[in-house]
Enzyme design. Structure first.
Site, PDB file in Angstrom:
ATOM      1  N   GLU A 194     133.530  -0.817 136.081  1.00 55.87           N
ATOM      2  CA  GLU A 194     132.493   0.198 136.241  1.00 55.87           C
ATOM      3  C   GLU A 194     131.197  -0.465 135.779  1.00 55.87           C
ATOM      4  O   GLU A 194     130.987  -0.674 134.587  1.00 55.87           O
ATOM      5  CB  GLU A 194     132.817   1.445 135.420  1.00 55.87           C
ATOM      6  CG  GLU A 194     131.867   2.598 135.704  1.00 55.87           C
ATOM      7  CD  GLU A 194     132.215   3.851 134.920  1.00 55.87           C
ATOM      8  OE1 GLU A 194     131.309   4.426 134.306  1.00 55.87           O
ATOM      9  OE2 GLU A 194     133.394   4.233 134.916  1.00 55.87           O
ATOM     10  N   GLU A 216     140.640  -0.824 132.900  1.00 59.03           N
ATOM     11  CA  GLU A 216     139.262  -0.489 133.242  1.00 59.03           C
ATOM     12  C   GLU A 216     138.287  -1.069 132.222  1.00 59.03           C
ATOM     13  O   GLU A 216     138.570  -1.091 131.021  1.00 59.03           O
ATOM     14  CB  GLU A 216     139.095   1.028 133.310  1.00 59.03           C
ATOM     15  CG  GLU A 216     137.719   1.442 133.808  1.00 59.03           C
ATOM     16  CD  GLU A 216     137.565   2.949 133.940  1.00 59.03           C
ATOM     17  OE1 GLU A 216     136.524   3.379 134.472  1.00 59.03           O
ATOM     18  OE2 GLU A 216     138.466   3.694 133.511  1.00 59.03           O
ATOM     19  N   ASP A 233     134.117  -0.698 131.357  1.00 57.11           N
ATOM     20  CA  ASP A 233     132.786  -0.117 131.587  1.00 57.11           C
ATOM     21  C   ASP A 233     131.747  -1.078 131.019  1.00 57.11           C
ATOM     22  O   ASP A 233     131.685  -1.269 129.797  1.00 57.11           O
ATOM     23  CB  ASP A 233     132.656   1.235 130.884  1.00 57.11           C
ATOM     24  CG  ASP A 233     133.456   2.326 131.575  1.00 57.11           C
ATOM     25  OD1 ASP A 233     134.201   1.990 132.495  1.00 57.11           O
ATOM     26  OD2 ASP A 233     133.336   3.493 131.175  1.00 57.11           O
ATOM     27  N   HIS A 292     131.821   3.370 126.328  1.00 51.26           N
ATOM     28  CA  HIS A 292     131.638   4.548 127.179  1.00 51.26           C
ATOM     29  C   HIS A 292     130.164   4.942 127.100  1.00 51.26           C
ATOM     30  O   HIS A 292     129.724   5.523 126.114  1.00 51.26           O
ATOM     31  CB  HIS A 292     132.551   5.684 126.706  1.00 51.26           C
ATOM     32  CG  HIS A 292     132.789   6.719 127.759  1.00 51.26           C
ATOM     33  ND1 HIS A 292     133.239   7.981 127.488  1.00 51.26           N
ATOM     34  CD2 HIS A 292     132.627   6.679 129.108  1.00 51.26           C
ATOM     35  CE1 HIS A 292     133.351   8.671 128.606  1.00 51.26           C
ATOM     36  NE2 HIS A 292     132.989   7.900 129.599  1.00 51.26           N
ATOM     37  N   HIS A 302     143.024   4.436 132.085  1.00 51.95           N
ATOM     38  CA  HIS A 302     141.652   4.922 132.211  1.00 51.95           C
ATOM     39  C   HIS A 302     140.872   4.574 130.946  1.00 51.95           C
ATOM     40  O   HIS A 302     141.381   4.725 129.840  1.00 51.95           O
ATOM     41  CB  HIS A 302     141.666   6.448 132.411  1.00 51.95           C
ATOM     42  CG  HIS A 302     140.324   7.095 132.305  1.00 51.95           C
ATOM     43  ND1 HIS A 302     139.938   7.860 131.213  1.00 51.95           N
ATOM     44  CD2 HIS A 302     139.257   7.082 133.149  1.00 51.95           C
ATOM     45  CE1 HIS A 302     138.706   8.311 131.411  1.00 51.95           C
ATOM     46  NE2 HIS A 302     138.272   7.851 132.556  1.00 51.95           N
ATOM     47  N   ASN A 303     139.639   4.092 131.120  1.00 49.10           N
ATOM     48  CA  ASN A 303     138.799   3.710 129.964  1.00 49.10           C
ATOM     49  C   ASN A 303     139.638   2.971 128.912  1.00 49.10           C
ATOM     50  O   ASN A 303     139.712   3.368 127.750  1.00 49.10           O
ATOM     51  CB  ASN A 303     138.128   4.943 129.350  1.00 49.10           C
ATOM     52  CG  ASN A 303     136.993   5.465 130.218  1.00 49.10           C
ATOM     53  OD1 ASN A 303     136.681   4.881 131.263  1.00 49.10           O
ATOM     54  ND2 ASN A 303     136.361   6.544 129.803  1.00 49.10           N
TER      55      ASN A 303
END
Length: 759
Positions: free
Chosen positions: A392, A343, A345, A358, A313-314
């Protein structure tokens, strides 16, 4: 055990010119940032394992680390820090020492290319040497290391005071060390020269006396007729009865003698001595983990939805979710741990160059193109099976086009952009079919059915991901900035790169049964996933037989803490995304599950989680077809050389062992031994812990060693986690890992494990 001279011979190739340069010492620049570059004097110590360094102006202060702490050496500008100073220092002067686990790297700049090469090649040789040692050599190395630590005046001998202090560091209490004084320096025992001190060979002899294992000797005596050796048929009997090896015990007994027996005389007799027996029990073959499950052993030709997939995650974050550093190193660390879903973003950056961070936080930014370059470099070093790149997307259409361009240019043929057979699939392709491929997980304009339909609108409904937003806190996870159900523009170029992982809103299990496509994937916050599990567990398991689902931590976890992945695996969720940067129980479970099958990042789900008509519910395991609960009995016998956790002078650990079962709700259990006062060197418990396992196929077993403290929380010493299905019954050693998941040799537990059907 070898004498000191032989230890030196195989641990230190002092005739090597690179090693000679390292032992002579070099002034190297230690670089932390573009503005922090300071000279430090580095040298390899005489043990051939410890690298010592200090500032020329730091007085007596210095730092050390062991070659065993290092994983690799990267040559040139292969870190963000060294890239930032590339114009100032050419690549041939630069190198990076990469540590195991989550410890930060060490970026260094030499004064000349030759000096850089000496350190690069020298450290690589030493790393290779430590990584290829057998169990006996590792123990020799450990003893040698202790001798040099204890020999404070560096005269090659240890006086009684040095021996006593060494025993304290070995976690042996002071009463025990005092009693040893009577024989330590007597002619009959270790100090045969009567000099009042021990040389390396005598210290090895003394150490061997200290580490004689009564509990191993008792097992040995049970099968040895003469008490001195195990003849071939006696070893066969031990393997058959105690180690549950059955018919293969005859051939295996001969192989073990050839591999582990140090005495040539015993080998010729077809026998195994106590030393050989102990060496076998301490080896990987004698460990709790089935050797045949360490390599790739599972069927890799089933649809992707039939596997648990190691997921991050992230991934770009090294620390917390609000102010933490974004780093390419975070991707490298995750990928080298076998992670198969990372991931990214993406946000609009300066000069039409998308950035990764983030959003709406103070986390630092890195370039999207650098992330993709890192992915190309490291995606398939730990595993050849496919990597899912979870996007994302918060970028404008213009910068989405730039993203698509980078993906195509940098990844090339690695990126899977077409259907494997040109047909719209009825089920997902397999890991085997997608070897060496990167799959893009993102929103897509239309479906694969309209893949060539140019009349499709370049718009995607924003509401398709909104249901995945955590109700407890607004989260950017898989959700757009707009919340009014309006349409957001999407780049056709980026959309066309999405093939087998189209991100969609979850419309319910009923809708999925009648309308969903196998290539559609939904994301669920941990709270949403738990709610669905509680309300419709069997439906969730059925859904996950056909489609991929991804779960992620709550937006409230700003400290990068993790949820328990076992809850999600019990539902058949494949992509259970965790914060890889955060050590602890949750990552221990993740590492434990994916330790099997060659650490390839894919583990096939049990057959009852691959059947689309399954009626399995984690809350009612007894109702599934083929239900067979098992009894797990663990006799915790002893511990060996447990690390000291409190560095306070005179502090000695009071160890206890806790065994935890993680699985379906009925299997969640834990029990622990009593604690042993003041003995981290060779504590003996001889206590048995019993468990009932209702769904063995989903259970993980975690062994935790703690330092008991009656006044406050116990201190963590070490742990080891593995799938229940990978356990070898019988007398086994458990080689403990640090909180960071790295090995801490020679620390171990000795156990006797029995698995039987519940009657």
């Amino acid at each position: 055990m070898d004498s000191g001279g032989n230890i030196w011979k195989h641990l230190l190739t002092s005739d090597d010119p690179y090693i000679q340069v390292m032992m002579a010492g070099s002034t190297l620049r230690k670089v932390k940032s573009r503005s922090w570059k300071k000279n430090r004097y580095f040298r390899l110590l005489e043990d051939g394992l410890t690298i010592w360094y200090k500032s020329r102006w730091a007085g007596r202060g210095h730092s050390t680390f062991s070659v065993t702490d290092l994983e690799a050496v990267r040559e040139g500008h292969q870190s963000e820090v060294l890239l930032s100073i590339a114009e100032e220092f050419p690549a041939e002067l630069c190198f990076t020492l990469v540590f195991h686990g989550r410890q930060g790297n060490l970026d260094l700049v030499a004064e000349s290319p030759d000096e850089a090469q000496a350190w690069i090649q020298g450290v690589r040789k030493l790393i290779h040497k430590t990584q290829t040692m057998d169990e006996k050599e590792r123990l020799d190395q450990w003893v040698l290391d202790w001798f040099h630590k204890a020999d404070k005046n560096k005269d090659g001998k240890m006086n009684f005071k040095e021996v006593k202090n060494s025993l304290k560091r070995l976690k042996i209490n002071s009463k025990y060390t005092t009693s040893k004084r009577l024989f330590l320096f007597s002619p009959q025992m270790a100090d045969k020269s009567e000099s009042g001190s021990l040389e390396i060979e005598q210290f090895v002899f003394f150490y061997k006396m200290l580490t004689q294992r009564d509990e191993v000797w008792k097992v040995f005596q049970d099968y040895s007729e003469d008490g001195e050796k195990l003849m071939l048929e006696e070893l066969e009997s031990f393997l058959s009865v105690e180690q549950h090896e059955g018919e293969q015990s005859t051939q295996h007994a001969q192989e073990l003698i050839e591999c582990y027996e140090p005495s040539e005389t015993a080998k010729k007799q077809g026998a195994m001595s106590l030393d050989g027996f102990q060496m076998y029990l301490c080896s990987q073959e004698g460990s709790i983990f089935k050797p045949e499950h360490q390599d790739l052993y599972q069927d890799m030709s089933q649809p992707l939805s039939h596997y648990f997939i190691s997921s991050s995650h992230n991934t770009y974050l090294l620390e917390d979710q609000l102010r933490g550093q974004s780093s390419l190193e975070a991707y490298i660390q995750a990928l080298k741990r076998g992670c198969r879903c990372v991931e990214v973003d993406c946000w609009d950056g300066y000069d039409e160059d998308p950035v990764v961070y983030h959003g709406h936080t103070l986390t630092s930014k890195i370039l999207f193109k650098d992330v993709i370059s890192t992915l190309k470099e490291y995606a398939f070093r730990a595993s050849e099976f496919p990597v899912i790149l979870s996007i994302e997307n918060h970028c404008s259409v213009e910068q989405q086009k730039v993203m698509a361009q980078y993906l195509r240019q940098i990844l090339g043929d690695m990126l899977q952009t077409t259907l494997l057979d040109g047909q719209v699939p009825q089920q997902l392709p397999s890991p085997q079919e997608l070897k060496g491929k990167i799959l893009l997980k993102a929103k897509k304009i239309g479906g694969l059915e309209e893949y060539l339909d140019e009349t499709c609108t370049d718009e995607v409904s924003d509401e398709e991901e909104m249901a995945n937003c955590d109700a407890e806190m607004a989260s950017t996870e898989d959700s757009p900035e707009k919340v009014d159900g309006s349409k957001s523009k999407m780049s056709r170029e980026l959309s066309d790169l999405v093939v087998y992982c189209k991100s969609v809103h979850f419309g319910g299990f009923e809708h999925a049964r009648s309308h969903a496509k196998c290539y559609e994937i939904s994301s669920f916050s941990e709270s949403k996933a738990k709610k669905l599990a509680k309300e419709a567990g069997t439906d969730f398991v059925q859904y996950n037989t056909r489609q991929l689902s991804r779960t992620y931590p709550s937006g409230l976890r700003t400290d990068s803490s993790n949820y328990n992945p076992q809850d999600m695996w019990s539902m058949g969720c494949q992509i259970v995304a965790l914060n890889f940067q955060t050590a602890g129980l949750e990552m221990d479970l993740n590492d434990g599950l994916f330790r099997q099958n060659g650490c390839c990042g894919y583990v096939i789900k049990p057959d009852f989680m691959r059947d689309g008509n399954t009626q399995f519910s984690p809350d009612k395991p007894e109702e599934r077809e083929g239900y067979k609960p098992l009894r797990l009995s663990i006799q915790v016998i002893s511990g060996q050389q447990l690390p000291k956790v409190n560095q306070k002078e005179g502090s000695i650990v009071d160890p206890l062992v806790r065994v935890e079962i993680h699985g379906v709700p009925q299997d969640q259990a834990k029990d622990e031994t009593s604690h042993i006062n003041n003995n981290g060197f060779n504590p003996v418990w001889n206590e048995t812990l019993d468990f009932t396992i209702h769904t063995p196929e989903l259970a993980l077993v975690r062994f935790v060693v703690e330092d008991y403290d009656k006044a406050s929380r116990n201190d963590f010493i070490g742990q080891y986690t593995l799938p229940f299905t990978c356990i070898q019954p019988g007398y086994r050693h458990i080689h403990l890992l640090s909180k960071d998941g790295t090995a801490i040799p020679p620390s171990s537990l000795f156990v006797n494990i029995s698995i039987s059907e519940l009657t």
